[in-house]
Scaffold this motif. Sequence first.
Motif, mmCIF file in Angstrom:
data_model
loop_
_atom_site.group_PDB
_atom_site.id
_atom_site.type_symbol
_atom_site.label_atom_id
_atom_site.label_comp_id
_atom_site.label_asym_id
_atom_site.label_seq_id
_atom_site.Cartn_x
_atom_site.Cartn_y
_atom_site.Cartn_z
ATOM 1 N N UNK A 10 0.493 -1.132 -0.170
ATOM 2 C CA UNK A 10 0.024 0.053 -0.185
ATOM 3 C C UNK A 10 0.643 1.922 -0.435
ATOM 4 N N UNK A 11 0.286 2.356 -0.243
ATOM 5 C CA UNK A 11 1.123 3.660 -0.311
ATOM 6 C C UNK A 11 1.709 4.021 0.998
ATOM 7 N N UNK A 12 2.668 4.685 1.577
ATOM 8 C CA UNK A 12 3.358 4.971 2.530
ATOM 9 C C UNK A 12 3.387 3.773 3.370
ATOM 10 N N UNK A 13 3.594 2.803 3.065
ATOM 11 C CA UNK A 13 4.616 1.708 4.341
ATOM 12 C C UNK A 13 5.774 1.381 4.981
ATOM 13 N N UNK A 14 6.776 2.249 3.373
ATOM 14 C CA UNK A 14 7.957 1.807 3.706
ATOM 15 C C UNK A 14 8.221 1.588 1.859
ATOM 16 N N UNK A 15 7.435 1.104 1.428
ATOM 17 C CA UNK A 15 8.230 0.839 0.443
ATOM 18 C C UNK A 15 9.878 1.299 -0.446
ATOM 19 N N UNK A 16 9.723 3.158 -0.289
ATOM 20 C CA UNK A 16 10.770 3.671 -0.791
ATOM 21 C C UNK A 16 11.464 3.660 0.311
ATOM 22 N N UNK A 17 11.692 4.472 1.648
ATOM 23 C CA UNK A 17 12.660 3.881 2.427
ATOM 24 C C UNK A 17 13.762 2.722 2.119
ATOM 25 N N UNK A 18 12.576 1.455 2.273
ATOM 26 C CA UNK A 18 13.359 -0.044 1.833
ATOM 27 C C UNK A 18 13.922 -0.230 0.891
ATOM 28 N N UNK A 19 13.794 0.787 -0.426
ATOM 29 C CA UNK A 19 14.805 0.548 -1.632
ATOM 30 C C UNK A 19 16.081 1.446 -1.184
ATOM 31 N N UNK A 20 15.380 2.707 -0.922
ATOM 32 C CA UNK A 20 16.503 3.216 -1.273
ATOM 33 C C UNK A 20 18.272 2.725 0.035
ATOM 34 N N UNK A 21 17.492 1.855 1.414
ATOM 35 C CA UNK A 21 18.446 0.886 1.487
ATOM 36 C C UNK A 21 18.696 -0.091 0.879
ATOM 37 N N UNK A 22 17.936 -0.658 0.172
ATOM 38 C CA UNK A 22 18.978 -1.528 -0.579
ATOM 39 C C UNK A 22 20.036 -1.079 -1.283
#
Length: 367
Positions: A10-22
């Motif tokens: 869902x939007x705003x669950x931390x996907x992009x933050x996870x992607x940044x770290x990956x």
Amino acid sequence: MGLGIGLVGLPNVGKSTTFNALTKAQNAESANYPFCTIEPNKAVVPVPDKRLDELARIVSPEKVQYSTLDFVDIAGLVAGASKGEGLGNKFLGNIRETEVILHIVRCFADDNIVHTEGSIDPIRDVEIIEQELLFADIDALLKRIEMLKKKAKGNDKDAKEQLVVAEALLNHIEDGSPVSTFEDKESDGFLAMNKDLRLLTSKPIIYGANVDEDGLGEDSEYVQNLKAYAEERDSEVIKLCAKVEEDMVDFDDDERDEMLTDLGVTESGLEQIIHKGFDKLGLQSYFTAGVKEVRAWTIRKNTTAPKAAAVIHNDFEKGFIRAEVISYDDFVEFGGESGAKEAGKNRLEGKEYIVQDGDVMHFRFNV
């Protein structure tokens, strides 16, 4: 070898933050509002492998090259995505191009971070996404059935075979069951059809339970519920704190290890995700070890020696003669290639040899 793992949720669950770290690039914009990610961000991520580091310690090469995985950060889906809500059709198409799904699920409460559904409920969130994937598969299958019926009328044997499978599969998924649980998914008719359709619910799923820092210790009720849900579906849950992982991006190895120890974990959530994704894709590594380069080469499991050689260069397969092989454990135990050969631990393998994970290899070829 580029094989994609798609990050969904869902939007705003931390996907992009996870992607940044990956990716350690932090090039996917993170913000506290839905649809922060519009176009899918793509990145090639190295696969951490301590075996490669140990080989480098022995050989002292000029450079070290790790295996890699492709990760795709796909914009947040919402209820109705299969009907086009929230730009859903475009995003579902992006998922279709990946091989494994990493479903990021919010498993923490924070009044400062909005949730599109108004409350924290991991199982509800997962079911919203998976229902949309199922609806998209039904739509794709209905279109394929119409096409197959037309071909079958023309006495197309392959179309008739696929039509029987397609209609059985439609009944299966209309009952709410994913394609991955379809009993005939290994049949020729299904494999031929899905090679083109790439049905979304046929893909392996890894659930990423995004917790806050306190949640890295004992499992919260949110995580426990998600693990029970995943176990029923023969899937796995990896717990991570996306914010902590992103904070560690610029840490050196010692700082990172110290922080993980302070948090009471031995391996970061991201490393677990990368390793599990590599495995779910059916991949493994073999190594070459020379003074110029120590390198991990990515192959599918059960690959023969000539096909493994082709990953380096097609000429290696065309002119394949033999593979010189030393197991990783023997290479390390005897201090490198020379020591392993003196101990009689090197082998000559032919065209039928199935390369094992961690083999240290040198290919003999002639073109």
